[in-house]
Design an enzyme around this catalytic site. Structure first.
Site, mmCIF file in Angstrom:
data_model
loop_
_atom_site.group_PDB
_atom_site.id
_atom_site.type_symbol
_atom_site.label_atom_id
_atom_site.label_comp_id
_atom_site.label_asym_id
_atom_site.label_seq_id
_atom_site.Cartn_x
_atom_site.Cartn_y
_atom_site.Cartn_z
ATOM 1 N N ALA A 67 -6.071 0.595 -1.739
ATOM 2 C CA ALA A 67 -4.848 1.396 -2.040
ATOM 3 C C ALA A 67 -4.835 1.863 -3.668
ATOM 4 O O ALA A 67 -5.678 1.689 -4.255
ATOM 5 C CB ALA A 67 -4.103 0.245 -1.802
ATOM 6 N N ASP A 68 -3.557 2.685 -3.571
ATOM 7 C CA ASP A 68 -3.493 3.532 -4.337
ATOM 8 C C ASP A 68 -1.793 3.788 -5.291
ATOM 9 O O ASP A 68 -1.466 3.889 -3.677
ATOM 10 C CB ASP A 68 -4.000 5.196 -4.756
ATOM 11 C CG ASP A 68 -4.060 5.735 -6.300
ATOM 12 O OD1 ASP A 68 -4.629 4.444 -7.036
ATOM 13 O OD2 ASP A 68 -3.830 6.259 -6.412
ATOM 14 N N THR A 69 -1.382 3.417 -5.932
ATOM 15 C CA THR A 69 0.135 3.256 -6.075
ATOM 16 C C THR A 69 0.646 3.888 -7.605
ATOM 17 O O THR A 69 0.031 4.495 -8.596
ATOM 18 C CB THR A 69 0.848 1.729 -6.138
ATOM 19 O OG1 THR A 69 0.481 0.731 -5.016
ATOM 20 C CG2 THR A 69 2.346 2.003 -6.253
ATOM 21 N N GLY A 104 -0.814 4.679 -1.095
ATOM 22 C CA GLY A 104 -1.779 5.055 -0.370
ATOM 23 C C GLY A 104 -2.643 4.291 -0.067
ATOM 24 O O GLY A 104 -2.922 3.425 -0.672
#
Length: 190
Positions: A67-69, A104
């Protein structure tokens, strides 16, 4: 049960993935997370999560979750601040404004790769310089996209939220569970 690997060193993501009640290991991805400013942040955060998943060494049967925020306010992408001044500047931008948190998320299995972007909209009340400085002095903003943690002191700043609260913490657990079940990673409930 397949072996799950969380491609993140984030303690918040570890905590949230543990809600699933299944064992997993942690292997943080070491990639360039630079986003192309000419492309939509919604797409770029998904691309970065996919790159993280693909960067993790795995064995047959392993399932990688990455994940990437990011935080997006008035078209500006806010990642993690690099200084106390940058953290304060981000909080000033968010003060009194609506913004989006985009995560994502990618699930990579032997036979599939599914990536999605979850969006949560928040509103911050107007903040005083003193409130901002006091919050920055706690150190909490320094390792968080947008310079705040909704589960911490910034809870006092946010009178409104639309969407997945856990997405704001960095892992959209409800959508992720649906994807894991669809891919056969988690067993269907009887």
């Amino acid at each position: 049960m397949k072996h799950l690997i969380l491609a993140s060193g984030s303690p918040r993501r570890r905590e949230l993935l543990s809600l699933f009640g299944v064992p997993f290991s942690v292997h943080a991805a070491d990639i360039d997370e630079t986003m192309d400013p000419a492309k939509p942040p919604y797409d770029e955060v998904a691309r970065v999560s996919s790159c993280k998943a693909l960067a993790i060494p795995r064995q047959p049967g392993d399932v990688v979750i990455a994940a990437d925020t990011i935080v997006v306010c008035q078209g500006k992408v806010l990642g993690k601040p690099h200084s106390r001044q940058e953290a304060a500047d981000m909080l000033r931008l968010l003060s009194g404004r609506e913004h989006q948190v985009m995560t994502g998320c990618t699930v990579l299995t032997d036979g599939a790769r599914q990536t999605f972007t979850e969006v949560t909209t928040l509103t911050f009340r107007p903040l005083t310089d003193r409130e901002i400085q006091r919050y920055v002095d706690t150190g909490e903003p320094m390792d968080k996209a947008g310079a705040y943690g909704i589960q911490g002191g910034a809870a006092l700043f946010c009178p409104g939220i639309q969407g997945d609260y856990y997405n704001v913490m960095g892992l959209p657990v409800c959508h992720l569970e649906t994807v894991l079940r669809t891919l056969g990673v988690l067993e269907e409930e009887a």
